[in-house]
Design an enzyme around this catalytic site. Sequence first.
Site, PDB file in Angstrom:
ATOM      1  N   PRO A 233       0.914  -1.388   0.026  1.00 47.46           N
ATOM      2  CA  PRO A 233       0.137  -0.039  -0.008  1.00 47.46           C
ATOM      3  C   PRO A 233       0.823   1.441   0.033  1.00 47.46           C
ATOM      4  O   PRO A 233       1.759   1.343   0.768  1.00 47.46           O
ATOM      5  CB  PRO A 233      -0.976  -0.166   1.235  1.00 47.46           C
ATOM      6  CG  PRO A 233      -0.840  -1.469   1.579  1.00 47.46           C
ATOM      7  CD  PRO A 233       0.457  -2.058   1.458  1.00 47.46           C
ATOM      8  N   GLU A 234       0.575   2.274  -1.098  1.00 44.79           N
ATOM      9  CA  GLU A 234       1.464   3.334  -1.054  1.00 44.79           C
ATOM     10  C   GLU A 234       0.513   4.557  -0.723  1.00 44.79           C
ATOM     11  O   GLU A 234      -0.692   4.233  -0.122  1.00 44.79           O
ATOM     12  CB  GLU A 234       1.773   3.611  -2.570  1.00 44.79           C
ATOM     13  CG  GLU A 234       2.745   2.524  -2.802  1.00 44.79           C
ATOM     14  CD  GLU A 234       3.454   2.643  -4.355  1.00 44.79           C
ATOM     15  OE1 GLU A 234       3.564   3.655  -4.666  1.00 44.79           O
ATOM     16  OE2 GLU A 234       3.947   1.336  -4.830  1.00 44.79           O
TER      17      GLU A 234
END
Length: 251
Positions: free
Chosen positions: A2-3
Amino acid sequence: MPELPEVETIVRGLRSRLVGRRVLAARLSHDDILDGVSRRILLRDLPGRTITALTRRAKHALIHTDTRILAVQPGMTGALLYHDRTLTPEQSRYAVLQCTLEGGGTLVYRDVRRIGTLRWLDAKDWQRYDARLGPEPLDPSYNDEQFADRMAKSASAIKKVLMDQRAIVGVGNIYANEALFAAGIDPSKPARRVPRAQLLALRGHVRRILQAAIDSGGTTFRDYVTGTGESGNFQLELLVYGREGEPCRVC
């Protein structure tokens, strides 16, 4: 992993469901994801706390309570989820932290490989941690010239600098690849050798792509889901990431 867009999507989806709710009980299946806090202290402190806000900083979802902040860094396989019904055996399988909420519902931190991190921080702890992080790429006060100046100082590959959370936060492998492709920059080129015009253009592409990914609910390849369990859709718009050997969508 997850960014920024994925964590931002999670936070936005959970905010209305969690703010104002009190934690009645907490369960922790493993303590290897804890950083700076013991199992005993976290499980002692969480019950009775009221969630006052949900925000994002870098790749962290910040659950603010009336005493401390639970900083959740999902890592590669982590997910922060809200369930309004009793968890099924499958939903419970990788649930590392479960918080039962007043009025019904459960907040779950799920992590298949337990690569993520939970931190239980007071205001001073968070300030010290936050000081080590770079600027937010979507912050309107952080302009193109500041971005170019920061990038141009480094002799490292431009992709490495773009992913360095001390230089700028929230950008990982997916969005670094997409932004560099859009700007026509070789990812392996030393940052200080990239022409300034391209650095200025890169800043615009980073902002545009991150915002588009947020609007699409993030990118899902395998593990990422929103705070309510849906997949993202930005993977349908990727031009380069995960497309090795496929026809170019531009030329």
